[in-house]
Design a protein around this motif. Structure first.
Motif, PDB file in Angstrom:
ATOM      1  N   ALA A 175      -5.118   0.576   8.494  1.00 46.08           N
ATOM      2  CA  ALA A 175      -4.263   1.335   7.581  1.00 46.08           C
ATOM      3  C   ALA A 175      -3.049   1.896   8.317  1.00 46.08           C
ATOM      4  O   ALA A 175      -1.927   1.869   7.799  1.00 46.08           O
ATOM      5  CB  ALA A 175      -5.064   2.464   6.924  1.00 46.08           C
ATOM      6  N   TRP A 232      -7.286   1.536  -1.723  1.00 45.67           N
ATOM      7  CA  TRP A 232      -7.701   2.126  -0.454  1.00 45.67           C
ATOM      8  C   TRP A 232      -9.213   2.159  -0.294  1.00 45.67           C
ATOM      9  O   TRP A 232      -9.715   2.166   0.824  1.00 45.67           O
ATOM     10  CB  TRP A 232      -7.158   3.548  -0.337  1.00 45.67           C
ATOM     11  N   MET A 278       0.843  -1.171   0.000  1.00 50.47           N
ATOM     12  CA  MET A 278       0.000   0.000   0.000  1.00 50.47           C
ATOM     13  C   MET A 278       0.888   1.234   0.000  1.00 50.47           C
ATOM     14  O   MET A 278       1.805   1.346   0.779  1.00 50.47           O
ATOM     15  CB  MET A 278      -0.884  -0.020   1.242  1.00 50.47           C
TER      16      MET A 278
END
Length: 119
Positions: free
Chosen positions: A75, A54, A1
């Protein structure tokens, strides 16, 4: 990510604070960036966040509704993990981190480690 930019982070905060998936217009109305933004700017940011994994989007009529793919806490944990890996010396970074936490945070770490051992 990947890491998020300033506007992407602001959009994610709006999505995390929302109880249910929301459309671009709703995101735009709830954004508090201190500057005026165009609908198309927010749409582009949401498209980029979708491409990066996301957010998830679901078609509702002619418009998409957006929602986060993970919680704010998940996250943040993933970002911390990426920092550790990128440091090249995660054990040293963890030692410095542990030395800097409050007593309450240290107890939370101990609890999480005990729970991990049970799994």
């Amino acid at each position: 990510m990947r890491c998020l930019g300033e506007l992407e982070s602001a959009v994610m905060r709006v999505l995390w604070d929302s109880v249910e998936p929301i459309k671009v217009r709703e995101v735009l109305l709830r954004l508090d960036t201190g500057r005026s933004l165009a609908y198309t700017t927010v749409l582009t940011v949401l498209d980029n966040l979708h491409r990066k994994g996301w957010v998830q989007r679901d078609l509702d009529g002619r418009a998409y509704r957006y929602r986060p793919t993970r919680t704010r806490e998940e996250a943040a944990a993933r970002s911390l993990h990426q920092v550790l890996v990128a440091s090249g010396a995660p054990d040293v970074v963890l030692a410095h981190f542990v030395a800097s936490v409050s007593d309450e945070q240290a107890e939370a770490l101990r609890t999480a480690l005990r729970e991990r051992q049970r799994d």
